[in-house]
Motif scaffolding. Structure first.
Motif, short mmCIF file in Angstrom:
data_model
loop_
_atom_site.label_atom_id
_atom_site.label_comp_id
_atom_site.label_asym_id
_atom_site.label_seq_id
_atom_site.Cartn_x
_atom_site.Cartn_y
_atom_site.Cartn_z
N ASN A 114 12.31 4.00 -7.45
CA ASN A 114 13.28 2.96 -7.78
C ASN A 114 12.71 1.61 -7.34
O ASN A 114 12.54 1.35 -6.15
CB ASN A 114 14.60 3.25 -7.07
N ILE A 115 12.44 0.76 -8.30
CA ILE A 115 11.81 -0.53 -8.00
C ILE A 115 12.77 -1.49 -7.29
O ILE A 115 12.36 -2.50 -6.71
CB ILE A 115 11.27 -1.17 -9.30
N ASP A 116 14.06 -1.19 -7.34
CA ASP A 116 15.05 -2.11 -6.77
C ASP A 116 15.16 -2.00 -5.25
O ASP A 116 15.88 -2.77 -4.63
CB ASP A 116 16.43 -1.84 -7.38
N VAL A 117 14.47 -1.04 -4.64
CA VAL A 117 14.50 -0.91 -3.19
C VAL A 117 13.10 -1.18 -2.64
O VAL A 117 12.12 -1.17 -3.37
CB VAL A 117 14.97 0.50 -2.76
N SER A 118 13.03 -1.42 -1.35
CA SER A 118 11.74 -1.69 -0.71
C SER A 118 10.94 -0.39 -0.64
O SER A 118 11.40 0.62 -0.10
CB SER A 118 11.96 -2.24 0.69
N LEU A 119 9.74 -0.39 -1.19
CA LEU A 119 8.90 0.80 -1.22
C LEU A 119 7.66 0.61 -0.35
O LEU A 119 7.12 -0.50 -0.26
CB LEU A 119 8.45 1.09 -2.65
N PRO A 120 7.21 1.68 0.30
CA PRO A 120 5.99 1.56 1.12
C PRO A 120 4.74 1.35 0.27
O PRO A 120 3.77 0.76 0.73
CB PRO A 120 5.95 2.90 1.87
#
Length: 255
Positions: A114-120
Motif C-alpha cells: 500500500n503506497i499510502d503508508v510509510s514503507l521500509p
C-alpha cells in the motif's frame, strides 16, 4: 509400549481382528528397528535418493500457461509490483484471443504494498528524495496492476469469460513473491535488497535501496507431485496468503 498396545487393541477390535499380545507387539517393534541390508555403503548413498531435490528455478510462463488450460482459473499472488505476473499472463491471454484456450472463468487476487503508508522499502538514499521515491513506486505499481486489469477485462468483453479481479494493499513491502495457481501449485521466490538507480518521469536518476525480484524465475511446488514437502508447502502458502488477505489487507481496485 503400554500406550501403543492400547491403541492396537482398539484398532483390532474395530477391524474385528484378534489383538496381538504385548510380547508379539514388542517383537514387531524390535524387528522394525533392525536396519535393512543395502547393497550400497554409507559413503555411496546420496541424500537425494531419500529426499526430493529442491525445485529448480523455472520461468513462471510455463506454469501460468498450464494453469489457464483449466476450465476455472484461480490465481492468488503477493508481489512487489506485479511486473513478473503481468508478463507471465500475457502469453495465456494471447492464446485465449487466438482460440487456443477457453477457460470458463478467471479469478485473480493480488496483494501488493500500500503506497499510502510509510514503507521500509523502497527507501531513498538522500532525504530530499523521499517523495520522489514514493511516486516512483506508485507509478510502477499502477503500470502493472492496470496492465493485468486491462488484459483480463478484455477477455470478459470480447470472449464472454467470467472474470473477477481483486487488488488489495498491505502495510509492508513484500520480501518474497508468491503465486498460487488453481489450488494445487505454488511459485515462490525471495526478493533481494540492493542499491540501484531509478529514473523518474523527468528523466532524472534517484538512488534507492529496493527489493529486486527474480525477473520471472521462481521455484515451483506442485501438490500433485507425490512429495509430502510439496503438498505441505502449497497448503501452508494458501493459509498464509488467506491470513493476510482476511486481516490486514485493505481494499484497492476491484471489478
Amino acid at each position: 509400549m503400554d500406550d501403543l498396545i492400547k491403541v492396537v487393541r482398539v484398532l483390532s477390535d474395530w477391524a474385528n481382528l484378534p489383538a496381538p499380545d504385548f510380547r508379539e507387539w514388542s517383537q514387531l517393534v524390535e524387528r522394525a528397528r533392525i536396519p535393512k541390508p543395502s547393497q550400497q555403503t554409507p559413503q555411496e548413498r546420496s541424500p537425494d535418493r531419500d529426499w526430493p531435490m529442491m525445485p529448480a528455478m523455472v520461468s513462471i510462463r510455463g506454469p501460468l500457461a498450464s494453469a489457464f488450460e483449466a476450465e476455472d482459473v484461480e490465481i492468488d499472488a503477493i508481489c512487489v509490483t506485479g511486473h513478473a505476473l503481468a508478463l507471465g499472463i500475457a502469453g495465456p491471454v494471447q492464446d485465449i484471443h487466438a482460440g487456443r484456450l477457453r477457460p470458463r472463468q478467471i479469478k485473480l487476487r493480488i496483494l501488493t504494498a500500500n503506497i499510502d503508508v510509510s514503507l521500509p522499502l523502497p527507501t531513498h538514499r538522500q532525504e530530499e528524495d523521499a517523495e520522489r521515491v514514493r511516486q516512483l513506486r506508485l507509478r510502477d505499481r499502477n503500470i502493472y496492476v492496470n496492465t493485468l486489469h486491462g488484459a483480463l477485462a478484455s477477455l470478459r468483453d470480447t470472449h464472454g469469460i467470467e472474470v473477477r479481479m481483486e487488488f488489495r494493499g498491505i502495510p509492508f513491502t513484500p520480501l518474497t513473491e508468491l503465486i498460487l495457481l488453481n489450488g494445487v501449485e505454488a511459485l515462490f521466490s525471495y526478493c533481494k535488497i540492493s542499491a540501484r538507480s531509478v529514473t523518474d518521469a523527468k528523466g532524472d536518476s534517484v538512488e534507492v535501496y529496493d527489493t529486486v525480484t527474480s525477473q520471472g524465475m521462481m521455484k515451483r511446488f506442485n501438490a500433485a507431485s507425490g512429495y509430502y514437502a510439496d503438498r505441505e508447502f502449497v497448503t501452508e502458502s494458501y493459509r498464509w496468503f488467506n491470513s493476510i488477505w482476511e486481516t490486514i489487507s485493505t481494499e484497492g481496485f476491484s471489478s
